[in-house]
Structure formats: structure tokens, C-alpha cells
Design a protein around this motif. Structure first.
Motif, PDB file in Angstrom:
ATOM      1  N   ALA A 133     129.469  78.098  80.450  1.00  0.00           N
ATOM      2  CA  ALA A 133     129.768  77.255  79.298  1.00  0.00           C
ATOM      3  C   ALA A 133     131.208  77.529  78.867  1.00  0.00           C
ATOM      4  O   ALA A 133     131.772  78.576  79.206  1.00  0.00           O
ATOM      5  N   PRO A 134     131.846  76.609  78.124  1.00  0.00           N
ATOM      6  CA  PRO A 134     133.239  76.821  77.702  1.00  0.00           C
ATOM      7  C   PRO A 134     133.476  78.173  77.038  1.00  0.00           C
ATOM      8  O   PRO A 134     134.502  78.806  77.269  1.00  0.00           O
TER       9      PRO A 134
ATOM     10  N   THR B 107     136.678  77.393  71.032  1.00  0.00           N
ATOM     11  CA  THR B 107     135.925  76.830  72.152  1.00  0.00           C
ATOM     12  C   THR B 107     135.877  77.781  73.340  1.00  0.00           C
ATOM     13  O   THR B 107     134.836  77.945  73.980  1.00  0.00           O
ATOM     14  N   CYS B 108     137.030  78.407  73.632  1.00  0.00           N
ATOM     15  CA  CYS B 108     137.133  79.312  74.791  1.00  0.00           C
ATOM     16  C   CYS B 108     137.699  80.655  74.322  1.00  0.00           C
ATOM     17  O   CYS B 108     138.876  80.964  74.570  1.00  0.00           O
TER      18      CYS B 108
ATOM     19  N   GLU C 212     147.300  74.600  65.152  1.00  0.00           N
ATOM     20  CA  GLU C 212     146.002  73.923  64.990  1.00  0.00           C
ATOM     21  C   GLU C 212     145.281  73.803  66.326  1.00  0.00           C
ATOM     22  O   GLU C 212     144.062  74.016  66.415  1.00  0.00           O
ATOM     23  N   ILE C 213     146.043  73.498  67.392  1.00  0.00           N
ATOM     24  CA  ILE C 213     145.441  73.357  68.718  1.00  0.00           C
ATOM     25  C   ILE C 213     144.892  74.685  69.199  1.00  0.00           C
ATOM     26  O   ILE C 213     143.790  74.764  69.749  1.00  0.00           O
ATOM     27  N   LEU C 214     145.664  75.762  68.984  1.00  0.00           N
ATOM     28  CA  LEU C 214     145.235  77.078  69.465  1.00  0.00           C
ATOM     29  C   LEU C 214     143.996  77.567  68.731  1.00  0.00           C
ATOM     30  O   LEU C 214     143.129  78.209  69.330  1.00  0.00           O
ATOM     31  N   VAL C 215     143.911  77.288  67.433  1.00  0.00           N
ATOM     32  CA  VAL C 215     142.721  77.691  66.670  1.00  0.00           C
ATOM     33  C   VAL C 215     141.480  77.006  67.238  1.00  0.00           C
ATOM     34  O   VAL C 215     140.439  77.635  67.450  1.00  0.00           O
ATOM     35  N   HIS C 216     141.602  75.702  67.511  1.00  0.00           N
ATOM     36  CA  HIS C 216     140.468  74.954  68.065  1.00  0.00           C
ATOM     37  C   HIS C 216     140.134  75.453  69.470  1.00  0.00           C
ATOM     38  O   HIS C 216     138.947  75.644  69.802  1.00  0.00           O
ATOM     39  N   PHE C 217     141.175  75.685  70.295  1.00  0.00           N
ATOM     40  CA  PHE C 217     140.932  76.139  71.661  1.00  0.00           C
ATOM     41  C   PHE C 217     140.274  77.508  71.680  1.00  0.00           C
ATOM     42  O   PHE C 217     139.348  77.749  72.455  1.00  0.00           O
ATOM     43  N   HIS C 218     140.736  78.403  70.803  1.00  0.00           N
ATOM     44  CA  HIS C 218     140.169  79.753  70.768  1.00  0.00           C
ATOM     45  C   HIS C 218     138.712  79.725  70.335  1.00  0.00           C
ATOM     46  O   HIS C 218     137.896  80.513  70.829  1.00  0.00           O
TER      47      HIS C 218
END
Length: 202
Positions: free
Chosen positions: A88-89, A119-120, A111-117
Motif C-alpha cells: 500500500a502507499p 501518504t508515503c 503543502e505538497i510535501l505534507v500531503h505526500f508524507h
């Protein structure tokens, strides 16, 4: 040649000195020196010149660096494919090398890094900021995986672009300017098409 020799070579390129590369890899400096000598012997070329501040690539070293990054990247991808084929992610592991111009790194990237972290969480993200031309060069020589830029049109052969979102630009002016000026010319660049070469104030 062995993969560890290539990884040691790339660590020296990244860190700039044999000693820092040894520290990063957990080797002794003599072990790093031996590995590079073995690699140079196999390639039949000197890869580094020693200078007072560390080590710099020779012309042959720069040529080898491109392929070394490809080999190391393929090895990481092979390892990740085995570990993550059914994952899973949130279980994906690995390293994402992200390049960004400073304006995008400040305005968009957090903002992108917070969301990516979220998730992964097990993927390590390494961010490098520099001019766009240097980042594109990094994409081509495989030292970065992705480039984040605020320019809407990036035309480079061999690269694929994807727009994350479109930003609305708002101009604010004083009442005095609105009374004296009806239209303001805007600087035209590769990011702007002719219909948007000026803006009307209202």
C-alpha cells in the motif's frame, strides 16, 4: 565492477570529499580509497582529481557519472519493485530526489510535501533548489527524479510535464492609478501567450 563501488563513487560526487563519503556510507576512508582505485582500474581511467577542498570529477569521471546514476537508479527501482509490488502507499519505501526552483519551493512545495508524507511516510524526500536550467540538467543526468517549477510551459525533448494546478494572479492598484491608467502592459515571456500581454484595470 560492483554496485558498492558505484555507490561509493556517487557518494563522493555528492559529498565532495572522500572523507565525507566514507562517513555517510559508514566506511573507513581507506576503504573508500581502495574501492575507487579498483573502479578506476576496471574502467582504465582516473575518475577524480584531488584538490585542496576535496575531489572533483575528471572528464572521464563526468562521463561515467551519468551511467553510474542510471545503474544505481535501476538497482533502487529493482529493490523497490520487489518490496512495493504488493504494498500500500503507506508501506512504500525509497528515496525521491526532488528538484525545485526557490520560488516554487517556498510557495507550493511545503503543502505538497505534507500531503505526500502523510501518504508515503517511509519515502525519504531529498529537495535540491537551483536555477531551472540546472534542474533540467539534473533530470537528464539522473541526479534528480522530479522537477517542480512555476512555469506553465516547459518544452524539453525527452521530458514529460504535468500541471498540478493553475494559479490566479490578482493585481491590486491605488484609486489614483485606476483613474489615470486604463491598461497596463505586462512583460512577455515563455510562460505568457500574446493574448495575455496586457491587463485591464477595473
Amino acid at each position: 565492477m560492483e554496485l558498492r563501488e558505484i555507490e561509493t563513487f556517487l557518494a563522493i560526487v555528492e559529498q565532495g570529499t572522500f572523507s565525507k563519503a566514507a562517513e555517510k556510507l559508514g566506511y573507513s576512508q581507506s576503504a573508500v580509497t581502495v574501492q575507487i582505485k579498483q573502479l578506476e582500474h576496471e574502467l582504465g581511467a582516473r575518475l577524480f582529481d584531488r584538490v585542496p577542498r576535496g575531489a572533483v570529477l575528471t572528464e572521464q569521471g563526468r562521463a561515467f557519472a551519468f551511467h553510474a546514476n542510471e545503474i544505481a537508479g535501476a538497482a533502487r527501482a529493482a529493490k523497490a519493485s520487489v518490496a512495493s509490488s504488493q504494498a500500500a502507499p503507506q508501506d512504500i519505501v525509497g528515496v525521491l530526489r526532488l528538484g525545485s526552483v526557490e520560488s516554487a519551493a517556498t510557495a507550493i512545495l511545503p503543502e505538497i510535501l505534507v500531503h505526500f508524507h502523510s501518504t508515503c511516510p517511509h519515502v525519504q524526500v531529498i529537495v535540491t533548489t537551483a536555477q531551472r536550467s540546472r534542474m533540467i540538467e539534473g533530470l537528464r543526468n539522473n541526479t534528480i527524479d522530479l522537477l517542480l517549477t512555476m512555469e506553465g510551459h516547459v518544452h524539453q525533448s525527452g521530458l514529460v510535464t504535468h500541471a498540478l494546478r493553475r494559479e490566479q494572479v490578482v493585481f491590486v492598484a491605488s484609486p489614483a492609478l485606476l483613474e489615470s491608467v486604463d491598461e497596463v502592459p505586462l512583460p512577455v515571456g515563455p510562460w505568457m501567450r500574446p493574448p495575455y500581454a496586457s491587463c485591464r484595470l477595473f
